[in-house]
Design a protein around this motif. Structure first.
Motif, mmCIF file in Angstrom:
data_model
loop_
_atom_site.group_PDB
_atom_site.id
_atom_site.type_symbol
_atom_site.label_atom_id
_atom_site.label_comp_id
_atom_site.label_asym_id
_atom_site.label_seq_id
_atom_site.Cartn_x
_atom_site.Cartn_y
_atom_site.Cartn_z
ATOM 1 N N THR A 84 -20.171 -18.435 -46.745
ATOM 2 C CA THR A 84 -21.147 -18.266 -45.834
ATOM 3 C C THR A 84 -21.372 -17.146 -44.896
ATOM 4 N N SER A 85 -20.584 -16.158 -45.606
ATOM 5 C CA SER A 85 -20.610 -15.076 -44.689
ATOM 6 C C SER A 85 -21.973 -14.283 -44.511
ATOM 7 N N PHE A 86 -22.003 -13.286 -43.728
ATOM 8 C CA PHE A 86 -23.340 -12.460 -43.524
ATOM 9 C C PHE A 86 -24.832 -13.593 -43.485
ATOM 10 N N GLY A 87 -24.505 -14.694 -42.634
ATOM 11 C CA GLY A 87 -25.416 -15.482 -42.424
ATOM 12 C C GLY A 87 -26.282 -15.932 -43.904
ATOM 13 N N MET A 88 -25.631 -15.725 -44.990
ATOM 14 C CA MET A 88 -26.112 -16.331 -46.016
ATOM 15 C C MET A 88 -25.043 -17.386 -46.656
ATOM 16 N N THR A 89 -25.876 -18.357 -47.479
ATOM 17 C CA THR A 89 -24.999 -19.447 -48.020
ATOM 18 C C THR A 89 -25.066 -18.996 -49.718
ATOM 19 N N ARG A 90 -23.961 -18.543 -49.907
ATOM 20 C CA ARG A 90 -23.677 -18.317 -51.509
ATOM 21 C C ARG A 90 -22.484 -18.830 -52.056
ATOM 22 N N THR A 91 -22.476 -18.727 -53.549
ATOM 23 C CA THR A 91 -21.292 -19.242 -53.923
ATOM 24 C C THR A 91 -20.334 -18.021 -54.514
ATOM 25 N N GLU A 92 -19.327 -17.895 -53.993
ATOM 26 C CA GLU A 92 -18.311 -16.698 -54.436
ATOM 27 C C GLU A 92 -17.703 -17.221 -55.772
ATOM 28 N N ILE A 93 -17.474 -16.172 -56.514
ATOM 29 C CA ILE A 93 -16.780 -16.548 -57.823
ATOM 30 C C ILE A 93 -15.281 -15.654 -57.857
ATOM 31 N N LYS A 94 -14.224 -16.321 -58.139
ATOM 32 C CA LYS A 94 -12.943 -15.825 -58.223
ATOM 33 C C LYS A 94 -12.253 -15.952 -59.549
ATOM 34 N N CYS A 95 -11.516 -15.311 -59.723
ATOM 35 C CA CYS A 95 -10.575 -15.291 -60.896
ATOM 36 C C CYS A 95 -9.818 -16.562 -60.739
ATOM 37 N N ALA A 96 -9.882 -17.520 -61.708
ATOM 38 C CA ALA A 96 -8.922 -18.722 -61.442
ATOM 39 C C ALA A 96 -7.405 -18.550 -61.696
ATOM 40 N N GLN A 97 -7.078 -17.264 -62.191
ATOM 41 C CA GLN A 97 -5.887 -17.003 -62.345
ATOM 42 C C GLN A 97 -4.996 -16.270 -61.245
ATOM 43 N N CYS A 98 -5.805 -15.433 -60.727
ATOM 44 C CA CYS A 98 -5.028 -14.400 -59.590
ATOM 45 C C CYS A 98 -5.860 -14.595 -58.167
ATOM 46 N N ASP A 99 -6.908 -15.205 -58.246
ATOM 47 C CA ASP A 99 -7.674 -15.340 -56.993
ATOM 48 C C ASP A 99 -8.358 -14.107 -56.649
ATOM 49 N N GLY A 100 -8.616 -13.260 -57.771
ATOM 50 C CA GLY A 100 -9.208 -11.972 -57.443
ATOM 51 C C GLY A 100 -10.844 -12.207 -57.311
ATOM 52 N N HIS A 101 -11.489 -11.472 -56.237
ATOM 53 C CA HIS A 101 -12.791 -11.838 -55.769
ATOM 54 C C HIS A 101 -13.432 -11.065 -57.313
ATOM 55 N N LEU A 102 -14.615 -11.577 -57.947
ATOM 56 C CA LEU A 102 -15.398 -11.116 -58.606
ATOM 57 C C LEU A 102 -16.940 -10.895 -58.297
#
Ligand SMILES: [Zn+2]
Length: 170
Positions: A124-142
């Motif tokens: 919910t950053s920047f006043g938007m509602t979005r779905t962040e995706i992350k690598c399930a293995q290392c938690d890296g932001h994609l």
């Protein structure tokens, strides 16, 4: 009456013995291995270690959820045939077969290569509602996943080039 009392005591202590035995049988020995299809969490690294390994640019995106400017990433217009893996840990994330030109300026895919490889988090950053995706293995932001993608999934995985490495098909 006394007998019944003794039997009750015996029964209850027998019950707790069974419990104790069950607890001992937990598979906590070193030879226990997770099934191959389970995502294996990689060893926890410190932020300093990630910075050293990734370099400042990739670190900012993968570990601090930054976004590269659109139309600047190396995979935006890239059309190679093969797989895209996590730039931090090598986890296979996308196939070139699901890549499409979204016009957004970031590499876009309509599906992940396999369920469970990517995790989704409400952002919910920047006043938007979005779905962040992350690598399930290392938690890296994609990047983020949106629901305005093409058929058959209707999804658009919008990914930073800096979060990916390409492995060509042999
Ligand atoms: Zn990863």
């Amino acid at each position: 009456m006394k007998y019944i009392f003794v039997i009750l005591i015996l029964a209850s202590s027998f019950g707790s013995m069974v419990h104790a035995q069950k607890a001992e049988q937990k598979p906590e020995d070193a030879t226990y291995q997770a099934p191959d299809n389970m995502i294996k969490k990689i060893e926890q690294k410190t932020e300093a270690e990630w910075l050293e390994e990734l370099g400042p640019e990739k670190y900012k995106i993968l570990r601090q959820c930054s976004t590269e400017p659109p139309f600047t990433g190396k995979y935006n217009n890239f059309k190679g045939v093969g797989n895209y893996v996590c730039a931090a840990c090598g986890n296979v994330l996308f196939s070139s077969e699901t890549k499409f030109d979204s016009g957004s300026g970031w590499p876009s895919f309509f599906a992940a290569v396999e369920k469970g490889k990517i995790k989704e988090i409400l952002d919910t950053s920047f006043g938007m509602t979005r779905t962040e995706i992350k690598c399930a293995q290392c938690d890296g932001h994609l990047g983020h996943v949106f629901t305005d993608g093409p058929k058959p999934t209707g999804l658009r995985y919008c990914v930073n080039s800096a979060s990916l490495d390409f492995v060509p098909k042999e």
